[in-house]
Write an enzyme that holds these catalytic residues in place. Structure first.
Site, PDB file in Angstrom:
ATOM      1  N   ASP A 301     -10.290  -2.901   0.610  1.00  0.00           N
ATOM      2  CA  ASP A 301      -8.816  -2.778   0.938  1.00  0.00           C
ATOM      3  C   ASP A 301      -8.375  -1.707   0.796  1.00  0.00           C
ATOM      4  O   ASP A 301      -8.895  -0.575   0.198  1.00  0.00           O
ATOM      5  CB  ASP A 301      -8.229  -3.763  -0.410  1.00  0.00           C
ATOM      6  CG  ASP A 301      -6.692  -4.246   0.067  1.00  0.00           C
ATOM      7  OD1 ASP A 301      -6.374  -4.096   1.225  1.00  0.00           O
ATOM      8  OD2 ASP A 301      -6.008  -4.484  -0.852  1.00  0.00           O
ATOM      9  N   ASP A 536      -7.208  -6.873  -4.429  1.00  0.00           N
ATOM     10  CA  ASP A 536      -6.197  -7.028  -5.447  1.00  0.00           C
ATOM     11  C   ASP A 536      -5.119  -8.184  -5.797  1.00  0.00           C
ATOM     12  O   ASP A 536      -4.487  -8.462  -6.424  1.00  0.00           O
ATOM     13  CB  ASP A 536      -5.610  -5.923  -5.994  1.00  0.00           C
ATOM     14  CG  ASP A 536      -4.876  -5.253  -4.829  1.00  0.00           C
ATOM     15  OD1 ASP A 536      -4.970  -5.803  -3.913  1.00  0.00           O
ATOM     16  OD2 ASP A 536      -3.989  -4.098  -4.930  1.00  0.00           O
ATOM     17  N   ASP A 540      -6.520 -11.732  -0.877  1.00  0.00           N
ATOM     18  CA  ASP A 540      -7.910 -11.113  -0.965  1.00  0.00           C
ATOM     19  C   ASP A 540      -8.839 -12.362  -1.390  1.00  0.00           C
ATOM     20  O   ASP A 540      -9.757 -12.182  -1.335  1.00  0.00           O
ATOM     21  CB  ASP A 540      -8.134  -9.904  -1.621  1.00  0.00           C
ATOM     22  CG  ASP A 540      -7.281  -8.922  -1.231  1.00  0.00           C
ATOM     23  OD1 ASP A 540      -7.370  -8.660   0.224  1.00  0.00           O
ATOM     24  OD2 ASP A 540      -6.736  -8.128  -1.870  1.00  0.00           O
TER      25      ASP A 540
END
Length: 780
Positions: A301, A536, A540
């Site tokens: 990410d 996070d 996700d």
């Protein structure tokens, strides 16, 4: 309720609130995707491997062969370590998830009340202001605000919310204030729905454990029929009696199960868990370290992974010498009077000192729609903060603006109109430039080195974000990611097939939905990739659950932490090489010593078949096998498992281990058969024959230890000497328990001659393999 705003703002009555609670329409649902203690115990106890060992133990206990039950200690220790590690990791994550419960302002019976978020009910009217988190899905009924939905969608841009718009639970208001009506509670909330999709059992992805299960599954087909045959032969044909028949059969079957190897894997992984914990890496699933050692694709990410996840003022360019002295007071007063609370304003407040020197006359909050905010002061006029192109014409913009934007920085300018008045219609007065601010989410320290290292190790890196693909590409460029220029906006892809195809063509993916993230990971796995994923936010969760190895940031969402294999307690992905090294250490060290354990599995199977065909008793008893488990397999392997080994994992574990073990296992079988025939021919006593067999078994097993210790170093020499000396001393000291004797003047020369032949044969085979495969001595 009526749709009239005035009536809505009267809120629910006490009776209506109670009625909804009785109907179960209360926001008191607690989402917990972590495994329960019961599930953890079940997963560690109810395995085929444990079942086979306990079944054998039951029969030994039934006939009173208590001294032969020592092997159970290995099984119990292994189970206990697995259960403790999982429960300990789960409890740590739950502690991370404990946050102070925020109160929320609701309108009930026509007046404002402060209640806990779990006290909200359907249709409650809630007053939410800048800086507050949305506790439940709601619909705006009055007011205007900007919401940050980054944790839910990955999109960092602020979204304007007005009458009729939906506020998603888990998002934050960055500016403004609204009255909103609760439309979903508990499990019906958007964030909970996403995390509930991840509440599926995720099986252990471990080649080591998978290999043990293959061996256990294979032997399970053999153990039952062989056990029955060996018992019938002992009890009915040889008439050995119930106890001796059960003990002989049990020894044959126990030898096929690599108990010590299972324990060694657990110890090696647990050691890795402890080491990583000291580096602020929480391992929830200890097999994840092994998986990461095999990973060939890493999905990162952007926010909070490559970047620190915290906006920071990087550069300040003063543009107007006239205001240089008063500039700190102007900026300090603007920050003191501004009600804006987005991450950009927080970064500016962190950089400048807040001081209320000038009193505000009128305030206009920053909005993403107009891209500026303004405050009119008594003494100095109107000060405006916003996007440069919105405050000044292109010909008045300083060159630093264009340079900063090319570098991927977010730019803001501060302008002042000394005589300007702030109009309600939002028309800006003519401004003089004051300062240019370059703001950025800083690249993590050592991110460049980490990405370069991972690439050198053959790991393909994909950056997947809900943010603008151009922004993500610029960040990837500054982090040194190869292929940063290959990016795509996945919001333009409508079908799953298009998304799957894109993963093979691009490196950077922007505007990615939670479902698309999962699809990308699935496509990679379907193409035989071993995928690790970092994240996070709630957006996700689905992809993290799908990945072979999931890595969460401690600063992220609680559900993300709960379902991940690893949690980076400092939210720093640059520690991933440490996990990679630990995984490699475990896999390489276990692979090196595994052949010592599988020797017993192979020769036990072959000898059991021979005994079954000839009606001869199995030559060893369980307590003898247990001594070899501890002294030859457990002791040296335990210390060797701590050695550092950062080499790339080569080959498959099980074929390599079985191939390396096969030579010694065949030597054992040949020696046992030879001793049996010599004993029959020379009229040896049963004790002399058994003793010679056992001492030769020890000798050949020690040869495997020597091979596992190559190339030699002081520690390995010490292990070789103490292993060989220790087990022979133990065999002589405890010969009564082991039911063996001492080598005599007749059997000692046979032992020396046969061991010399064994060593010569093993060395010749080793040199042949070296010459054939161009191996070094350490790869033998």
């Amino acid at each position: 309720m009526s749709s009239n705003k005035f009536e809505l703002k009267q809120g629910l009555t006490a009776q209506e609130v109670e009625s909804r609670k009785q109907q179960g329409l209360q926001n008191d649902y607690e989402e917990n995707v972590a495994k329960s203690t019961k599930d953890i115990i079940y997963d560690n106890v109810m395995t085929l491997f444990n079942f086979l060992n306990f079944a054998i133990a039951v029969f030994l206990f039934a006939v009173g062969a208590y001294s032969n039950l020592a092997f159970l200690a290995i099984i119990l220790v292994n189970m206990g370590m697995g259960i403790y590690q999982e429960i300990h990791a789960r409890n740590l994550v739950q502690k991370l998830s404990i946050v102070a419960k925020e109160d929320v302002t609701v309108i009930r019976d026509g007046r404002e009340q402060s209640i806990g978020t779990d006290e909200l009910v359907m249709d409650d009217i809630v007053l939410i202001s800048a800086g507050e988190q949305v506790p439940s899905d709601m619909k705006v009924i009055d007011g205007k605000a900007e919401a940050n939905e980054a944790l839910l969608t990955g999109e960092s841009d602020l979204i304007v919310k007005m009458d009729g718009d939906v506020l998603l639970s888990g998002s934050f208001l960055s500016s403004g204030q609204v009255y909103a009506q609760v439309i979903h509670v508990g499990a019906d909330n958007y964030a909970v729905k996403i995390t509930s999709e991840a509440k599926v059992h995720k099986p252990i992805r471990s080649e080591l454990i998978r290999s043990i299960r293959k061996v256990s599954k294979f032997t399970s087909f053999v153990i039952i029929p062989l056990g029955i045959i060996l018992f019938i032969e002992g009890y009915f044909i040889r008439e050995s009696g119930m106890k001796d028949s059960v003990v002989a059969s049990a020894a044959a079957l126990l030898g096929m199960l690599p108990k010590g190897l299972v324990l060694l894997i657990s110890i090696a992984l647990t050691t890795g868990v402890i080491k990583l914990a000291k580096k602020r890496i929480l391992v929830q699933d200890m097999y994840a370290m092994e998986t990461l050692a095999h990973v060939d694709t890493l999905c990162l990410d952007k926010t909070g992974t490559i970047t620190e996840g915290k906006m920071k003022v990087q550069h300040v360019h003063e543009l107007n010498p006239k205001f240089n002295e008063s500039l700190p007071l102007i900026i300090g007063s603007y920050l003191a009077e501004s009600t804006d609370n987005n991450i950009t304003m927080q970064a500016i407040r962190d950089h400048f000192e807040v001081s209320n020197r000038y009193g505000a006359v009128k305030t206009m909050p920053f909005s993403s729609e107009k891209k500026w905010g303004a405050i009119q002061f008594n003494e100095i006029g109107t000060v405006v903060l916003g996007a440069p192109e919105k405050l000044f014409s292109e010909d008045r913009l300083p060159k630093e603006v264009f340079t900063a934007q090319e570098e991927g920085y977010r730019t803001l300018m501060l302008g002042i109109a000394e005589q300007g008045i702030l109009d309600d219609d939002g028309t800006l007065p003519y401004l003089e430039p004051l300062v240019l601010l370059e703001i950025d989410d800083p690249i993590r320290q050592n991110a460049n080195e980490t990405l370069a290292y991972l690439r050198e190790e053959g790991i393909d890196i994909k950056v997947i974000s809900g943010d603008n693909p151009v922004t993500v590409s610029n960040i990837a460029r500054r982090a040194g990611l190869v292929g940063y220029e290959s990016y795509i906006d996945l919001s333009t892809k409508k079908t799953e097939e298009e998304v799957r195809q894109a993963v093979h063509e691009y490196t950077v993916f922007g505007r990615v939905s939670p479902q698309q993230k999962r699809t990308l990971v699935r496509e990679l796995k379907d193409n035989q990739r071993v995928v690790a994923m970092t994240g996070d936010g709630v957006n996700d969760v689905l992809a993290l659950r799908e990945a072979d190895c999931s890595i969460a940031m401690a600063e992220g969402d609680g559900a993300t932490r709960q379902i991940s294999n690893l949690v980076l307690l400092d939210s720093d992905f640059t520690t991933l090489p440490d996990v990679l090294f630990e995984g490699r250490r475990v896999v390489n060290n276990v692979t090196r010593v595994a052949s010592v354990f599988f020797i017993k599995t192979i020769y036990s199977l072959i000898l059991s078949v021979i005994c079954g065909l000839t009606a001869i008793a199995f030559p060893f008893i369980p307590i003898q096998i247990t001594l070899i488990d501890l002294a030859i397999e457990g002791y040296p392997a335990f210390f060797l498992s701590f050695e550092s080994d950062k080499r790339k994992v080569q080959g498959k574990f099980l074929p390599t281990a079985l191939r390396n073990a096969s030579v010694n296992a065949v030597l054992v079988v040949i020696n046992i058969v030879a001793v049996y025939l010599i004993g029959e021919n020379q009229g040896f006593s049963h004790l002399d024959t058994t003793t010679l067999m056992y001492y030769l078994l020890i000798g050949i097993s020690c040869m495997a230890v020597v091979r596992a210790c190559l190339p030699l170093n002081p520690l390995r020499i010490f292990l070789i000497v103490t292993t060989i000396g220790g087990i022979y001393v133990a065999a002589m000291l405890f010969h009564h328990i082991l039911e063996v004797g001492f080598l005599t003047s007749t059997t000692l020369p046979i032992f020396v001659a046969m061991m010399a032949i064994n060593i010569i044969v093993r060395v010749l085979i080793g040199f042949y393999k070296m010459k054939k495969s161009n191996l070094t001595i350490s790869e033998l």
